[in-house]
Design an enzyme around this catalytic site. Structure first.
Site, short mmCIF file in Angstrom:
data_model
loop_
_atom_site.label_atom_id
_atom_site.label_comp_id
_atom_site.label_asym_id
_atom_site.label_seq_id
_atom_site.Cartn_x
_atom_site.Cartn_y
_atom_site.Cartn_z
N LYS A 255 -49.66 31.26 0.61
CA LYS A 255 -48.50 32.06 0.86
C LYS A 255 -47.43 31.35 0.31
O LYS A 255 -46.20 31.65 0.58
CB LYS A 255 -48.26 32.21 2.31
CG LYS A 255 -47.98 30.94 3.14
CD LYS A 255 -47.81 31.17 4.59
CE LYS A 255 -48.09 30.19 5.66
NZ LYS A 255 -47.88 30.43 6.80
N1 GLU Z 1 -48.73 29.18 12.95
C1 GLU Z 1 -50.23 29.36 12.67
C2 GLU Z 1 -50.19 29.88 11.24
O1 GLU Z 1 -49.46 30.36 10.70
C3 GLU Z 1 -50.66 30.28 13.65
C4 GLU Z 1 -51.75 29.97 14.19
C5 GLU Z 1 -52.26 30.85 15.46
O2 GLU Z 1 -52.40 31.89 15.55
O3 GLU Z 1 -52.90 30.07 16.58
O4 GLU Z 1 -51.30 29.76 10.79
#
Ligand code: GLU
Length: 482
Positions: A255
């Site tokens: 991303k």
């Molecule tokens: N902040 C994490 C990510 O963007 C999310 C992880 C989760 O859903 O536990 O991958």
């Protein structure tokens, strides 16, 4: 026993653009919440200060809203379990870590990055799996106090007990992990920020999340998180890990850049939100070709059991097909609204809404993404058009110029009275005299009117172009002013 109300969350890190893979996770969570009469929560995971930005957070929220994946609780609208931005919850993580320290389930670690690096090298040399060797676990109270008095900033590590962690993944079934596969891990870094695994557990528990639906790249984090739930006396949620989305290069989508997989890019390129939603639904569970489902039908149709564990490959060509099919189903009114921002304010004002509707209806076969409408719009702007090299080459020829002059003279008189198809039929007679036949009759007209050799059918262009412009472009191309 009364079942808890379903609460799920989408928890992006604002370190880049929302892409097809993230949107897929968000969609599954949203559909699952709606299907079960539950709540969908947006939480921003911005503890990585260096990589996170407010701008990325803003874009993620805008793009989710544009996709109509909106949330019931989140940083912008609040809710009963806020704050919903991790950077605003630092004191909560510190308190929770303190509890674990007091219960002797976690400990201060003063090892420096250099020491940790040395430790890793040593283990690799001895062919041992690299993981923290528990050195600071045995520090005495006096040693800890001495280090703290010296101003050294410790991390806090969770002490992992030997054993096995098992859980039933709602997509993959039973999964089992030996805790010896990971060492004591950091829950609060030496700069005071929580680690991902710790913050996510504290937040999911305190926000009463019942189901964690996320990508398979997080599977290896789940056993660590389950240990933390236990240590903090929280009930752990249920887990579902869907497959990751890969690009045509077989690599997970990234991303970092606004590349061809980011929702922002796709949106600017003229893909419809509905097309993206249906396409990502097809990547996971929806039957191919099923593009006419309404949102409510998608909700009805969704279930975690149907979600495939096969890696999903993003293919823009397939997305194009879905986009085009959905465009073909739009009524002119709706399509006019969609193409207006692409053809631009200037042309919209010049031509008015009736013309835009007619253009939408006539050109919809030719519009794969709304971006195509922008190129068509250029053709209908007032004034002269610029010629592509190929178009210029065709118009170089003297016979072609004579032909175009004759067509212009004929149409100057006939066009107000005949239909565009009749007008095109009528050039055959001139062609006969000049020995011009077949596509050579129409290519020069197309080149003169549009500046290009390809595009929508000529009768559509003639229908949408005012007669004055048609005649003057034909005369111009023939080398004679009108
Ligand atoms: N902040 C994490 C990510 O963007 C999310 C992880 C989760 O859903 O536990 O991958």
């Amino acid at each position: 026993m009364k079942k808890d109300k379903v609460r799920v969350r989408f928890a992006p890190s604002p370190s880049g653009f929302l892409h097809i893979g993230n949107a897929r996770t968000a969609l599954y969570n949203k559909l699952f919440a709606q299907k079960n009469g539950g709540s969908f929560i947006l939480r921003i995971e911005d503890t990585d200060v260096e990589r996170s930005s407010k701008e990325a957070e803003q874009i993620i929220m805008e793009d989710l809203k544009w996709l109509k994946i909106d949330w019931d609780e989140g940083p912008d609208i609040g809710g009963n379990f806020g704050p919903y931005r991790q950077s605003e919850r630092i004191s909560i993580y510190k308190d929770m870590a303190q509890k674990l320290l007091e219960d002797k389930k976690a400990y201060f670690c003063f090892c420096t990055p250099l020491e940790l690096e040395e430790m890793k090298k040593e283990q690799i040399k001895k062919k041992q799996p690299p993981r923290y060797n528990g050195r600071c676990l045995s520090l005495t109270k006096a040693e800890i106090e001495k280090f703290l008095a010296e101003g050294r900033k410790p991390a806090i590590r969770f002490h992992v007990q030997k054993g096995v962690v098992e859980f039933t993944d709602l997509i993959r079934g039973k999964l089992k992990f030996d805790t010896s596969s990971f060492g004591d891990f950091v829950i609060i870094k030496s700069d005071g920020m929580p680690s991902y695994n710790f913050a996510v557990v504290v937040d999911d528990a305190m926000m009463k999340i019942t189901h964690v639906i996320r990508g398979e790249d997080h599977i290896s984090n789940t056993p660590r998180q389950i240990l933390l739930y236990k240590a903090l006396n929280f009930t752990s949620p249920l887990f579902a890990h869907h497959s990751i989305t890969i690009g045509k290069d077989n690599r997970p989508l990234s991303k970092r850049e606004k590349n061809m997989i980011s929702i922002r890019y796709l949106r600017e390129k003229g893909y419809l939100a509905e097309a993206i939603i249906h396409y990502i639904a097809m990547l996971g569970w929806l039957k191919q070709g099923n593009i006419s489902l309404s949102w409510d039908e998608l909700v009805e149709n969704f279930s975690l059991e149907k979600v495939s564990i096969r890696r999903a490959m993003f293919d823009e060509e397939q997305l194009k097909r879905v986009n085009h099919k959905i465009i073909l189903e739009k009524d002119p009114e709706e399509l006019a609204k969609l193409i207006s921002p692409f053809i631009g304010e200037e042309l919209c004002n010049e031509k008015g809404s009736k013309w835009i509707k007619e253009a939408a209806e006539l050109l919809k076969d030719n519009i794969i993404t709304l971006e195509d409408a922008r190129a068509f719009g250029e053709i209908f702007k007032k004034g002269e058009i610029s010629l592509s090299d190929e178009a210029a080459e065709i118009l170089e020829n003297d016979k072609v110029r004579t032909y175009l002059r004759r067509v212009a003279s004929l149409w100057r008189l006939s066009l107000p009275k005949v239909t565009p198809k009749e007008a095109l039929e009528s050039v055959k007679e001139i062609g006969e005299e000049l020995n011009i036949h077949g596509k050579n009759l129409y290519m020069p007209i197309r080149a003169a009117l549009t500046g290009k050799l390809e595009g929508p059918e000529l009768y559509k262009i003639i229908t949408l172009m005012d007669n004055k412009t048609i005649i003057s472009r034909l005369f111009n191309a023939s080398g004679t002013g009108s």
